[in-house]
Design a protein around this motif. Structure first.
Motif, PDB file in Angstrom:
ATOM      1  N   ASP A  96       0.837  -1.204   0.000  1.00 45.87           N
ATOM      2  CA  ASP A  96       0.000   0.000   0.000  1.00 45.87           C
ATOM      3  C   ASP A  96       0.869   1.250   0.000  1.00 45.87           C
ATOM      4  O   ASP A  96       0.575   2.228  -0.698  1.00 45.87           O
ATOM      5  CB  ASP A  96      -0.923  -0.005   1.224  1.00 45.87           C
ATOM      6  N   ARG A  97       1.932   1.225   0.792  1.00 44.25           N
ATOM      7  CA  ARG A  97       2.841   2.369   0.823  1.00 44.25           C
ATOM      8  C   ARG A  97       3.554   2.521  -0.520  1.00 44.25           C
ATOM      9  O   ARG A  97       3.805   3.632  -0.970  1.00 44.25           O
ATOM     10  CB  ARG A  97       3.876   2.208   1.943  1.00 44.25           C
ATOM     11  N   ARG A  98       3.889   1.389  -1.136  1.00 44.50           N
ATOM     12  CA  ARG A  98       4.566   1.454  -2.428  1.00 44.50           C
ATOM     13  C   ARG A  98       3.685   2.140  -3.460  1.00 44.50           C
ATOM     14  O   ARG A  98       4.157   2.946  -4.267  1.00 44.50           O
ATOM     15  CB  ARG A  98       4.938   0.051  -2.922  1.00 44.50           C
ATOM     16  N   GLU A  99       2.390   1.833  -3.424  1.00 39.11           N
ATOM     17  CA  GLU A  99       1.466   2.500  -4.349  1.00 39.11           C
ATOM     18  C   GLU A  99       1.406   3.992  -4.067  1.00 39.11           C
ATOM     19  O   GLU A  99       1.370   4.811  -4.993  1.00 39.11           O
ATOM     20  CB  GLU A  99       0.079   1.880  -4.221  1.00 39.11           C
ATOM     21  N   GLU A 100       1.425   4.360  -2.781  1.00 33.49           N
ATOM     22  CA  GLU A 100       1.438   5.776  -2.428  1.00 33.49           C
ATOM     23  C   GLU A 100       2.717   6.447  -2.913  1.00 33.49           C
ATOM     24  O   GLU A 100       2.686   7.558  -3.450  1.00 33.49           O
ATOM     25  CB  GLU A 100       1.315   5.930  -0.907  1.00 33.49           C
ATOM     26  N   TYR A 101       3.857   5.772  -2.742  1.00 30.88           N
ATOM     27  CA  TYR A 101       5.124   6.314  -3.219  1.00 30.88           C
ATOM     28  C   TYR A 101       5.102   6.484  -4.732  1.00 30.88           C
ATOM     29  O   TYR A 101       5.558   7.503  -5.268  1.00 30.88           O
ATOM     30  CB  TYR A 101       6.291   5.393  -2.830  1.00 30.88           C
ATOM     31  N   ALA A 102       4.581   5.446  -5.417  1.00 27.37           N
ATOM     32  CA  ALA A 102       4.547   5.509  -6.882  1.00 27.37           C
ATOM     33  C   ALA A 102       3.684   6.672  -7.350  1.00 27.37           C
ATOM     34  O   ALA A 102       4.053   7.404  -8.285  1.00 27.37           O
ATOM     35  CB  ALA A 102       4.023   4.183  -7.450  1.00 27.37           C
TER      36      ALA A 102
END
Length: 235
Positions: A96-102
């Motif tokens: 979920d954080r990776r999607e936010e970072y992306a």
């Protein structure tokens, strides 16, 4: 000021810790050192917490896969599955954080591109030789006439495409007609780009006028012709 320095120091320390752990993990990438599923899952969780970008989280996910494969080779599928049940919730949250970072990185890239384009436009506008106000208005009007003519051509191409689509269905999708559709779509795209380029030229002219002369360019609308009815003379 002290708080800001403290925050920066904590960030640097955290990032340094991540790099150290990452180096240790990547050094052992082909030969993972196993301890216990719980401790190794905690190690993955620590790395995931310290990751601050999509790329870093991808590295953590790859390490998790290496650990899982090592457990499978060394202890069999049951322990590998147990390790996975410990790590999956951690990586789900990290995902979920990776999607936010992306999304954040994509947004920043878009903003940077928009800023660079704005600088390019302003540089081009400052360097443009405008001429007199009449020259500027004449250039805008020529471009408007070109846009109108090309828009008519575009409408004709779109109408042709719509009719061709109907004909293709009626004819049973022959290859020759499908190829013709592809050619037509390419023409529509090219015509749309031509219109966009002329519209962009008008944008730069108006921007140049505003930057160089300190005011918006105002083009007076032509007054509509008024038909005057002449009454028949009464004899």
């Amino acid at each position: 000021m002290k708080k800001s320095r403290k925050s920066r120091l904590l960030y640097i320390c955290g990032y340094t810790a991540f790099v150290v752990l990452l180096l240790l993990g990547t050094r052992c990438e082909s030969r993972v050192h196993l301890t216990t599923p719980e401790r190794d899952a905690k190690h993955i969780a620590e790395l995931a917490e310290l990751a601050h970008s999509e790329a870093e989280l991808k590295v953590v996910e790859k390490m998790r896969a290496n650990y899982e494969e090592a457990y499978r080779r060394s202890y069999g599928g049951a322990k590998a599955l147990y390790f996975r049940t410990l790590v999956d919730p951690i990586l789900d949250e990290a995902g979920d954080r990776r999607e936010e970072y992306a999304n954040a990185e994509a947004y920043l890239a878009e903003q940077q591109a928009a800023f660079n384009n704005k600088l390019r436009d302003m540089d081009k506008a400052w360097k443009m030789e405008l001429g007199s106000d009449d020259d500027v208005v004449a250039a805008i009007e020529r471009n408007d006439a070109t846009i109108e003519a090309k828009s008519v051509e575009l409408e004709a191409l779109v109408a042709e495409k719509e009719q061709l689509a109907i004909d293709i269905v009626d004819a049973g999708y022959p290859e020759s007609m499908l190829n013709a559709m592809g050619d037509l779509e390419a023409k529509i795209e090219a015509k749309s780009k031509e219109i966009a380029n002329v519209e962009y030229s008008n944008t730069i002219i108006r921007l140049a006028y505003r930057l160089q002369r300190g005011e918006e360019l105002v083009i007076a609308e032509p007054e509509p012709e008024v038909e005057v009815e002449v009454a028949d003379e009464v004899m």
